[in-house]
Design a protein around this motif. Structure first.
Motif, PDB file in Angstrom:
ATOM      1  N   ALA A 118     -69.516 113.119  -0.106  1.00 15.87           N
ATOM      2  CA  ALA A 118     -69.559 113.966  -0.601  1.00 15.87           C
ATOM      3  C   ALA A 118     -69.991 114.946   0.366  1.00 15.87           C
ATOM      4  CB  ALA A 118     -71.105 113.007  -1.538  1.00 15.87           C
ATOM      5  N   PHE A 119     -69.820 116.335  -0.308  1.00 11.25           N
ATOM      6  CA  PHE A 119     -70.039 117.503   0.441  1.00 11.25           C
ATOM      7  C   PHE A 119     -71.011 117.923  -0.759  1.00 11.25           C
ATOM      8  CE2 PHE A 119     -65.901 116.576   1.241  1.00 11.25           C
ATOM      9  CZ  PHE A 119     -65.300 116.951   3.322  1.00 11.25           C
ATOM     10  N   GLU A 120     -72.145 119.154   0.030  1.00 10.76           N
ATOM     11  CA  GLU A 120     -72.815 119.917  -0.403  1.00 10.76           C
ATOM     12  C   GLU A 120     -72.530 121.400   0.272  1.00 10.76           C
ATOM     13  OE1 GLU A 120     -77.371 118.073  -1.306  1.00 10.76           O
ATOM     14  OE2 GLU A 120     -76.692 118.120   1.356  1.00 10.76           O
ATOM     15  N   LEU A 121     -72.299 122.325  -0.927  1.00  6.42           N
ATOM     16  CA  LEU A 121     -72.007 123.563  -0.507  1.00  6.42           C
ATOM     17  C   LEU A 121     -72.596 124.445  -0.626  1.00  6.42           C
ATOM     18  CD1 LEU A 121     -68.320 123.633  -2.193  1.00  6.42           C
ATOM     19  CD2 LEU A 121     -68.614 123.802   0.658  1.00  6.42           C
ATOM     20  N   SER A 122     -74.140 124.032  -1.016  1.00  3.00           N
ATOM     21  CA  SER A 122     -75.009 125.074  -0.555  1.00  3.00           C
ATOM     22  C   SER A 122     -76.379 123.801  -0.461  1.00  3.00           C
ATOM     23  CB  SER A 122     -75.348 125.196  -2.671  1.00  3.00           C
ATOM     24  OG  SER A 122     -74.463 125.830  -3.166  1.00  3.00           O
ATOM     25  N   GLU A 123     -77.963 124.517  -0.090  1.00  4.43           N
ATOM     26  CA  GLU A 123     -78.852 124.103   0.398  1.00  4.43           C
ATOM     27  C   GLU A 123     -80.067 124.437  -0.394  1.00  4.43           C
ATOM     28  OE1 GLU A 123     -81.499 124.205   4.630  1.00  4.43           O
ATOM     29  OE2 GLU A 123     -80.154 125.525   4.310  1.00  4.43           O
ATOM     30  N   GLY A 124     -80.555 122.977  -1.277  1.00  6.83           N
ATOM     31  CA  GLY A 124     -81.340 123.115  -2.103  1.00  6.83           C
ATOM     32  C   GLY A 124     -80.780 123.298  -3.472  1.00  6.83           C
ATOM     33  N   CYS A 125     -81.699 123.242  -5.240  1.00  5.55           N
ATOM     34  CA  CYS A 125     -80.960 124.092  -5.919  1.00  5.55           C
ATOM     35  C   CYS A 125     -82.011 125.040  -6.762  1.00  5.55           C
ATOM     36  CB  CYS A 125     -80.840 122.569  -6.618  1.00  5.55           C
ATOM     37  SG  CYS A 125     -80.216 122.256  -8.542  1.00  5.55           S
ATOM     38  N   SER A 126     -81.460 125.568  -7.483  1.00  7.55           N
ATOM     39  CA  SER A 126     -81.893 126.679  -8.400  1.00  7.55           C
ATOM     40  C   SER A 126     -82.132 126.625  -9.362  1.00  7.55           C
ATOM     41  CB  SER A 126     -81.053 127.526  -8.276  1.00  7.55           C
ATOM     42  OG  SER A 126     -80.308 127.255  -9.430  1.00  7.55           O
ATOM     43  N   VAL A 127     -81.752 124.558 -10.272  1.00  8.32           N
ATOM     44  CA  VAL A 127     -82.240 124.567 -11.537  1.00  8.32           C
ATOM     45  C   VAL A 127     -83.358 123.886 -11.251  1.00  8.32           C
ATOM     46  CG1 VAL A 127     -81.692 123.030 -13.734  1.00  8.32           C
ATOM     47  CG2 VAL A 127     -79.990 124.096 -11.867  1.00  8.32           C
ATOM     48  N   THR A 170     -61.274 110.111  -3.539  1.00  9.43           N
ATOM     49  CA  THR A 170     -62.931 110.473  -4.424  1.00  9.43           C
ATOM     50  C   THR A 170     -64.124 110.925  -4.169  1.00  9.43           C
ATOM     51  OG1 THR A 170     -64.550 108.579  -2.273  1.00  9.43           O
ATOM     52  CG2 THR A 170     -62.145 107.367  -4.503  1.00  9.43           C
ATOM     53  N   GLY A 171     -63.965 111.864  -3.246  1.00 11.04           N
ATOM     54  CA  GLY A 171     -64.831 112.768  -3.106  1.00 11.04           C
ATOM     55  C   GLY A 171     -65.345 113.596  -3.898  1.00 11.04           C
ATOM     56  N   PHE A 172     -67.025 114.299  -3.448  1.00 10.86           N
ATOM     57  CA  PHE A 172     -66.725 115.286  -4.602  1.00 10.86           C
ATOM     58  C   PHE A 172     -68.101 116.464  -3.793  1.00 10.86           C
ATOM     59  CE2 PHE A 172     -69.552 111.652  -5.013  1.00 10.86           C
ATOM     60  CZ  PHE A 172     -70.880 112.419  -5.472  1.00 10.86           C
ATOM     61  N   CYS A 173     -68.260 117.206  -4.350  1.00 19.62           N
ATOM     62  CA  CYS A 173     -68.729 118.204  -4.568  1.00 19.62           C
ATOM     63  C   CYS A 173     -70.726 119.180  -3.988  1.00 19.62           C
ATOM     64  CB  CYS A 173     -68.150 120.011  -3.924  1.00 19.62           C
ATOM     65  SG  CYS A 173     -66.385 119.372  -2.426  1.00 19.62           S
ATOM     66  N   ILE A 195     -55.496 119.413   0.096  1.00 14.20           N
ATOM     67  CA  ILE A 195     -55.222 118.653   1.577  1.00 14.20           C
ATOM     68  C   ILE A 195     -55.292 117.603   0.938  1.00 14.20           C
ATOM     69  CG2 ILE A 195     -57.017 118.447   3.236  1.00 14.20           C
ATOM     70  CD1 ILE A 195     -58.172 121.144   3.265  1.00 14.20           C
ATOM     71  N   THR A 196     -55.941 116.984   0.380  1.00 14.37           N
ATOM     72  CA  THR A 196     -56.588 115.691  -0.560  1.00 14.37           C
ATOM     73  C   THR A 196     -55.225 115.173  -1.610  1.00 14.37           C
ATOM     74  OG1 THR A 196     -58.004 115.827  -2.046  1.00 14.37           O
ATOM     75  CG2 THR A 196     -58.836 115.394   0.661  1.00 14.37           C
ATOM     76  N   GLY A 197     -54.945 116.203  -2.381  1.00 16.26           N
ATOM     77  CA  GLY A 197     -53.921 115.302  -3.757  1.00 16.26           C
ATOM     78  C   GLY A 197     -54.839 115.138  -5.054  1.00 16.26           C
ATOM     79  N   ALA A 198     -55.952 115.581  -4.769  1.00 12.95           N
ATOM     80  CA  ALA A 198     -56.928 115.456  -5.998  1.00 12.95           C
ATOM     81  C   ALA A 198     -57.772 116.556  -6.059  1.00 12.95           C
ATOM     82  CB  ALA A 198     -57.326 114.146  -5.783  1.00 12.95           C
ATOM     83  N   LEU A 199     -58.409 116.240  -7.411  1.00 14.78           N
ATOM     84  CA  LEU A 199     -59.262 117.385  -7.763  1.00 14.78           C
ATOM     85  C   LEU A 199     -60.966 116.903  -7.536  1.00 14.78           C
ATOM     86  CD1 LEU A 199     -59.807 121.319  -8.591  1.00 14.78           C
ATOM     87  CD2 LEU A 199     -59.722 120.136 -10.463  1.00 14.78           C
ATOM     88  N   PRO A 200     -61.966 117.478  -6.997  1.00 15.53           N
ATOM     89  CA  PRO A 200     -63.114 116.500  -7.298  1.00 15.53           C
ATOM     90  C   PRO A 200     -63.920 116.857  -8.374  1.00 15.53           C
ATOM     91  CG  PRO A 200     -62.737 118.049  -5.032  1.00 15.53           C
ATOM     92  CD  PRO A 200     -61.394 118.440  -5.746  1.00 15.53           C
TER      93      PRO A 200
END
Length: 457
Positions: A118-127, A170-173, A195-200
């Protein structure tokens, strides 16, 4: 069905107009004839009341099939993480975590698909959800889609795809972040697909924050998606806003997770929900505490690598029940920092070699998992968890192997030396230990290091 699960006023109106439900559904903007599918609310569970004269109830049958298909797809996602050929050590470790989780996670276990990254594309969360099972920090910024960042991102995803093969699909972001906090989120998703052939898959509690971005993500799903997206719905008002913004057809590829106070969904006892439970206990609010004390132990799902692109941090994680030691519901085995795809690849390989062992470590104490209850028998022993019972033959040596493991005061090599009588018994004992280990019954969390003091390589 979303109205029924997430809107108390709707449920109340239906219960007061059982003989004429159409007037209620029309008032709430629902065009479906409720007589074709008449769910009743009983306690906290949905049940159908079928009437012979209403057969064949096509919408009810369609809904049931839709839910069955969702469950089948969930199992397929779990299977897609297999890596027996391309990375057998990682594969064996992940299979062991799956068996352990099935044993100790309670009702959370079936929903966990164990993605490998799993990837985090931010740091922290605004919600800032009050019940956040991961206790996400305040939003500190996002990983911009710049030239340098794009090169690193594509290099890291490429390295993961090369090392893990189709399991990388199986990854997600997201993790302790909300995807919609990153205005370039859809561009990162498309790179991952190329790259992987799958949309997260996407889960967001802020689908209306940037409606144009959300629609771009849904368009990607229409073109390339295979895994249903999810919107976390935080209140009835939020549900109303989502229903106004998106048509039923637009939300066919989206599962609405009703998280508001009026919905019956239990919150996992991790993160902020765990903190809230302790505050309620101190305030002697036992009724409120009881609502939280259900058999829902974690929202964590990854058995593999957690990657924060903004921090350049790589962690090896796996789900566990929320506890004082692991309050967020996942165990962190180790972590490394990276600045290049090469450093990412090196960090992954170091942790595979260090933590994904084929057999119990010969020089570390060997003991059963802490949650298991041990009971000795005559040439066998029982191990009981919250979900199941294991009966294990214990006839490979004149001394009980089970008793020695239960005491937990010797290493695997010391245990073999104590009970082995000849070369054949050495092999038989080692084989029994390997079987117990592969079944996830041997405790692997032997490091007493505090989670916040893990060394970074």
């Amino acid at each position: 069905m979303e109205r029924l699960a997430g809107d108390m006023d709707f449920r109340k109106a239906l219960s007061e107009n059982v003989e004429a439900p159409r007037a209620v559904t029309e008032r709430f903007g629902i065009e479906v004839d409720p007589m074709e599918m008449l769910p009743l609310w009983r306690g906290s569970h949905l049940k159908y009341r079928f009437k012979p004269e209403s057969a064949p109830w096509p919408l009810a049958m369609m809904w049931d099939e839709y839910m069955r298909e969702m469950l089948r797809h969930r199992d397929l996602l779990r299977d897609q993480g297999g890596m027996s050929m391309i990375n057998p050590r990682f594969h064996a470790w992940r299979e062991r975590q799956i068996r352990r989780c099935n044993d100790e996670l309670g009702r959370s276990a079936p929903a966990v698909t164990h993605p490998i990254i799993a990837f985090e594309l931010s740091e922290g969360c605004s919600v800032g959800c009050s019940f956040c099972g991961l206790s996400a920090d305040r939003f500190k910024g996002y990983y911009e889609y710049s030239k340098d960042h794009t090169e690193l991102w594509r290099g890291v995803v490429g390295a993961a795809s090369e090392m893990f093969g189709s399991a990388a699909r199986t990854g997600f972001c997201y993790w302790a972040t909300d995807p919609m906090d990153n205005p370039d989120y859809d561009r990162f998703l498309f790179d991952y697909y190329q790259i992987t052939g799958a949309l997260p898959q996407t889960t967001t509690a802020a689908p209306l924050k940037d409606e144009a971005l959300t629609r771009r993500v849904l368009e990607l799903f229409d073109m390339h998606g295979t895994t249903t997206n999810r919107f976390s719905v935080l209140s009835t008002r939020h549900l109303n806003e989502i229903h106004r913004a998106f048509s039923p057809e637009e939300l066919m590829g989206v599962e609405l997770i009703l998280q508001g106070k009026e919905a019956p969904i239990a919150k996992a006892l991790t993160g902020r929900a765990r903190e809230r439970k302790e505050k309620l206990r101190v305030a002697n609010k036992d009724d409120a505490v009881a609502l939280l004390e259900r058999d829902h132990t974690t929202i964590a799902c990854v058995s593999g690598f957690l990657v924060n692109m903004r921090q350049g941090r790589l962690q090896l994680v796996t789900p566990v029940p929320g506890s004082d030691r692991w309050p967020l519901g996942y165990r962190i085995l180790g972590q490394h920092s990276f600045r290049t795809p090469g450093e990412f690849r090196k960090g992954v390989q170091i942790m595979i070699n260090q933590y994904m062992l084929d057999s119990p470590a010969a020089d570390l104490p060997i003991c059963f998992r802490r949650d298991l209850q041990y009971q000795a028998g005559d040439r066998y022993f029982h191990l009981r968890s919250r979900n199941r019972e294991h009966r294990v033959l214990d006839d490979v040596a004149p001394i009980s192997v089970g008793d020695l493991i239960a005491r937990g005061n010797c290493t695997a090599s010391e245990l073999v030396m104590q009970v082995a009588t000849d070369g054949m018994s050495v092999l038989a004992i080692a084989d029994l230990l390997d079987q117990l280990y592969a079944a996830g019954l041997i405790e692997e969390d032997l490091d007493d290091t505090s989670p916040d003091k893990l060394a970074t390589g």
